[in-house]
Design a protein around this motif. Structure first.
Motif, PDB file in Angstrom:
ATOM      1  N   ALA A 120       1.688   2.405  13.051  1.00 15.67           N
ATOM      2  CA  ALA A 120       2.440   1.941  11.880  1.00 15.67           C
ATOM      3  C   ALA A 120       1.660   2.206  10.589  1.00 15.67           C
ATOM      4  O   ALA A 120       2.228   2.658   9.589  1.00 15.67           O
ATOM      5  CB  ALA A 120       2.766   0.455  12.017  1.00 15.67           C
ATOM      6  N   TYR A 121       0.345   1.934  10.611  1.00 16.33           N
ATOM      7  CA  TYR A 121      -0.479   2.155   9.414  1.00 16.33           C
ATOM      8  C   TYR A 121      -0.524   3.632   9.032  1.00 16.33           C
ATOM      9  O   TYR A 121      -0.617   3.971   7.846  1.00 16.33           O
ATOM     10  CB  TYR A 121      -1.896   1.623   9.643  1.00 16.33           C
ATOM     11  N   ALA A 122      -0.453   4.499  10.042  1.00 16.44           N
ATOM     12  CA  ALA A 122      -0.464   5.938   9.752  1.00 16.44           C
ATOM     13  C   ALA A 122       0.825   6.381   9.056  1.00 16.44           C
ATOM     14  O   ALA A 122       0.892   7.477   8.502  1.00 16.44           O
ATOM     15  CB  ALA A 122      -0.659   6.723  11.051  1.00 16.44           C
ATOM     16  N   GLN A 123       1.851   5.530   9.083  1.00 20.97           N
ATOM     17  CA  GLN A 123       3.134   5.862   8.439  1.00 20.97           C
ATOM     18  C   GLN A 123       3.235   5.313   7.006  1.00 20.97           C
ATOM     19  O   GLN A 123       4.227   5.572   6.318  1.00 20.97           O
ATOM     20  CB  GLN A 123       4.316   5.308   9.261  1.00 20.97           C
ATOM     21  N   LEU A 124       2.242   4.539   6.580  1.00 24.43           N
ATOM     22  CA  LEU A 124       2.274   3.966   5.228  1.00 24.43           C
ATOM     23  C   LEU A 124       2.513   5.058   4.187  1.00 24.43           C
ATOM     24  O   LEU A 124       1.883   6.122   4.241  1.00 24.43           O
ATOM     25  CB  LEU A 124       0.960   3.228   4.920  1.00 24.43           C
ATOM     26  N   GLY A 125       3.427   4.788   3.269  1.00 25.02           N
ATOM     27  CA  GLY A 125       3.726   5.763   2.220  1.00 25.02           C
ATOM     28  C   GLY A 125       4.849   6.711   2.564  1.00 25.02           C
ATOM     29  O   GLY A 125       5.367   7.408   1.688  1.00 25.02           O
ATOM     30  N   LYS A 126       5.276   6.748   3.855  1.00 22.80           N
ATOM     31  CA  LYS A 126       6.407   7.614   4.216  1.00 22.80           C
ATOM     32  C   LYS A 126       7.704   6.933   3.771  1.00 22.80           C
ATOM     33  O   LYS A 126       7.815   5.708   3.795  1.00 22.80           O
ATOM     34  CB  LYS A 126       6.420   7.879   5.725  1.00 22.80           C
ATOM     35  N   PRO A 127       8.698   7.721   3.376  1.00 21.76           N
ATOM     36  CA  PRO A 127       9.912   7.117   2.794  1.00 21.76           C
ATOM     37  C   PRO A 127      10.807   6.422   3.820  1.00 21.76           C
ATOM     38  O   PRO A 127      10.854   6.824   4.986  1.00 21.76           O
ATOM     39  CB  PRO A 127      10.643   8.315   2.178  1.00 21.76           C
TER      40      PRO A 127
ATOM     41  N   SER B 118       0.855  -1.190   0.000  1.00 29.69           N
ATOM     42  CA  SER B 118       0.000   0.000   0.000  1.00 29.69           C
ATOM     43  C   SER B 118       0.885   1.231   0.000  1.00 29.69           C
ATOM     44  O   SER B 118       1.925   1.239   0.630  1.00 29.69           O
ATOM     45  CB  SER B 118      -0.883  -0.004   1.240  1.00 29.69           C
ATOM     46  N   ASP B 119       0.465   2.247  -0.714  1.00 28.95           N
ATOM     47  CA  ASP B 119       1.321   3.422  -0.848  1.00 28.95           C
ATOM     48  C   ASP B 119       0.908   4.593   0.021  1.00 28.95           C
ATOM     49  O   ASP B 119       1.595   5.604   0.051  1.00 28.95           O
ATOM     50  CB  ASP B 119       1.336   3.888  -2.314  1.00 28.95           C
ATOM     51  N   SER B 120      -0.214   4.506   0.700  1.00 28.22           N
ATOM     52  CA  SER B 120      -0.640   5.660   1.486  1.00 28.22           C
ATOM     53  C   SER B 120      -1.198   5.221   2.831  1.00 28.22           C
ATOM     54  O   SER B 120      -1.527   4.060   3.024  1.00 28.22           O
ATOM     55  CB  SER B 120      -1.707   6.455   0.723  1.00 28.22           C
ATOM     56  N   ALA B 121      -1.249   6.183   3.738  1.00 30.49           N
ATOM     57  CA  ALA B 121      -1.707   5.889   5.095  1.00 30.49           C
ATOM     58  C   ALA B 121      -3.089   5.256   5.072  1.00 30.49           C
ATOM     59  O   ALA B 121      -3.936   5.602   4.253  1.00 30.49           O
ATOM     60  CB  ALA B 121      -1.730   7.173   5.907  1.00 30.49           C
ATOM     61  N   ALA B 122      -3.276   4.287   5.945  1.00 29.71           N
ATOM     62  CA  ALA B 122      -4.566   3.596   6.032  1.00 29.71           C
ATOM     63  C   ALA B 122      -4.867   3.332   7.493  1.00 29.71           C
ATOM     64  O   ALA B 122      -4.053   3.604   8.372  1.00 29.71           O
ATOM     65  CB  ALA B 122      -4.494   2.283   5.252  1.00 29.71           C
ATOM     66  N   THR B 123      -6.063   2.830   7.753  1.00 29.83           N
ATOM     67  CA  THR B 123      -6.456   2.508   9.126  1.00 29.83           C
ATOM     68  C   THR B 123      -6.390   1.011   9.331  1.00 29.83           C
ATOM     69  O   THR B 123      -6.881   0.241   8.494  1.00 29.83           O
ATOM     70  CB  THR B 123      -7.896   3.000   9.400  1.00 29.83           C
ATOM     71  N   TYR B 124      -5.759   0.615  10.431  1.00 30.61           N
ATOM     72  CA  TYR B 124      -5.682  -0.817  10.725  1.00 30.61           C
ATOM     73  C   TYR B 124      -7.053  -1.303  11.199  1.00 30.61           C
ATOM     74  O   TYR B 124      -7.655  -0.712  12.084  1.00 30.61           O
ATOM     75  CB  TYR B 124      -4.629  -1.079  11.814  1.00 30.61           C
TER      76      TYR B 124
ATOM     77  N   ILE C 204       3.016  -2.638   3.073  1.00 29.89           N
ATOM     78  CA  ILE C 204       2.545  -3.931   3.578  1.00 29.89           C
ATOM     79  C   ILE C 204       2.904  -4.991   2.539  1.00 29.89           C
ATOM     80  O   ILE C 204       2.673  -4.800   1.345  1.00 29.89           O
ATOM     81  CB  ILE C 204       1.031  -3.897   3.841  1.00 29.89           C
ATOM     82  N   VAL C 205       3.513  -6.069   3.010  1.00 27.35           N
ATOM     83  CA  VAL C 205       3.962  -7.133   2.101  1.00 27.35           C
ATOM     84  C   VAL C 205       3.567  -8.498   2.658  1.00 27.35           C
ATOM     85  O   VAL C 205       3.314  -8.623   3.870  1.00 27.35           O
ATOM     86  CB  VAL C 205       5.495  -7.095   1.914  1.00 27.35           C
ATOM     87  N   PRO C 206       3.534  -9.518   1.820  1.00 26.79           N
ATOM     88  CA  PRO C 206       3.318 -10.871   2.346  1.00 26.79           C
ATOM     89  C   PRO C 206       4.451 -11.243   3.309  1.00 26.79           C
ATOM     90  O   PRO C 206       5.612 -10.871   3.090  1.00 26.79           O
ATOM     91  CB  PRO C 206       3.362 -11.748   1.094  1.00 26.79           C
TER      92      PRO C 206
END
Length: 341
Positions: A237-244, A216-222, A327-329
């Protein structure tokens, strides 16, 4: 004499063969010719390898930086102790001064002569007793000052050792930093060797792979099954999705792998040490079959790369330079171990 025979002209097939051989020779690279440029896939593989190789020294750098911070704190505390001891010695010197002056004023005269010269023997005896006490106090003060000066010398030696340790630690940190930056510079050089079209193709390939892996490339809600502190950590952690990804970083705008796991659990009120290895060492180990969301996953080995399990066979992590928190397998990298903070 026999007739002179002319050599038989080469056949067309023979000419073709010779021509091909000559062509082949001319196509072989010579020392003056540049080596062929690597393909997009070759560049990509080399870049990935360099990024992977940069992870271990990055974690070593993080550990050394933590040690450096602690040594700096210790040196600062030692400097404060030195200053306090010096102040105590200065105050003692001020007290000893008048005592020494009093003794000097009364000294140098034989006690029997002093008694004879005294108009009031009782007064003389009282003064002598006072001077004796003064002399005793001075001796005590001198002993105290000598002890303090010894302590001060020991403290100075300790500070010197700590500063030496700090200097060595700084040198180690620089060495690791140079190693990481060297690998990243090589990766950039390889990427810069590609044309704009090749770079675009490489990025498109990467995006397709990420999409296939579920990144996923952008922040999401767990919204998984975690509860309590684990849920708070995963929400963060989910709020950091997409940060470099940025090596050596612990947020809030970028992270390296252990920087993300540490910051996520810190948000939940759990203090984890800085590096992958340290987090592995302090965590309670759990089997892969017993994984729960929020557990820390270690890939490759116990000191290279980590992330957090989110449930449903997936994990969140800060991957490597040039990519974002994703997020990855779980099995997208070789699983090594898991721990529960």
């Amino acid at each position: 004499m026999g007739t002179h025979r002319r050599p038989k002209p080469p056949s067309r097939a023979r000419i073709a063969t010779i021509g091909m051989a000559a062509g082949a020779v001319s196509l072989l690279p010579t020392q003056s010719q540049a080596a062929p440029k690597p393909t997009v896939d070759e560049v990509r593989k080399q870049v990935e390898l360099l990024y992977e190789e940069a992870e271990a020294p990055t974690e070593e750098y993080n550990g050394i930086r933590e040690k450096q911070k602690e040594l700096q704190r210790e040196a600062e505390r030692a400097r404060e102790r030195l200053a306090r001891k010096q102040q105590e010695i200065n105050e003692l010197r001020e007290k000893i001064g008048p005592l020494a002056a009093a003794q000097y004023r009364s000294g140098g005269i034989d006690p029997s002569v002093e008694l004879f010269l005294s108009g009031d023997p009782d007064d003389y005896l009282h003064q002598a007793e006072m001077l004796d006490r003064t002399s005793s106090r001075q001796a005590d003060a001198l002993r105290a000052m000598q002890n303090m000066q010894r302590e001060l010398a020991q403290e100075r030696a300790t500070v010197q050792e700590q500063l030496q340790d700090l200097q060595e630690t700084r040198a180690k940190a620089k060495e690791k930093k140079d190693e990481v930056q060297g690998k990243l510079a090589k990766a950039r050089k390889l990427l810069n060797s590609l044309t704009a079209a090749q770079r675009a193709k490489m990025e498109a390939d990467q995006e397709r792979e990420d999409a296939a892996a579920g990144a996923s490339d952008s922040a999401a809600t767990y919204n998984g099954p975690a509860s309590g502190r684990a849920k708070v950590a995963l929400d963060f952690a989910y709020a950091q999705l997409g940060k470099p990804y940025e090596w050596g970083s612990t947020g809030p705008n970028s992270y390296d792998c252990s920087g993300l796991t540490g910051a996520s659990w810190r948000a939940a009120g759990v203090s984890l040490p800085r590096t992958v290895k340290q987090q592995y060492d302090v965590g309670r180990k759990v089997a892969k079959s017993d994984l729960q969301p929020g557990d820390i996953i270690y890939w490759y080995n116990d000191n290279q790369h980590n992330g957090m399990y989110v449930g449903n066979g997936k994990a969140i992590h800060a991957p490597r330079t040039g990519k974002n928190v994703e997020i990855v397998p779980l099995d997208s990298m070789p699983f090594f171990a898991a721990s529960r903070p």
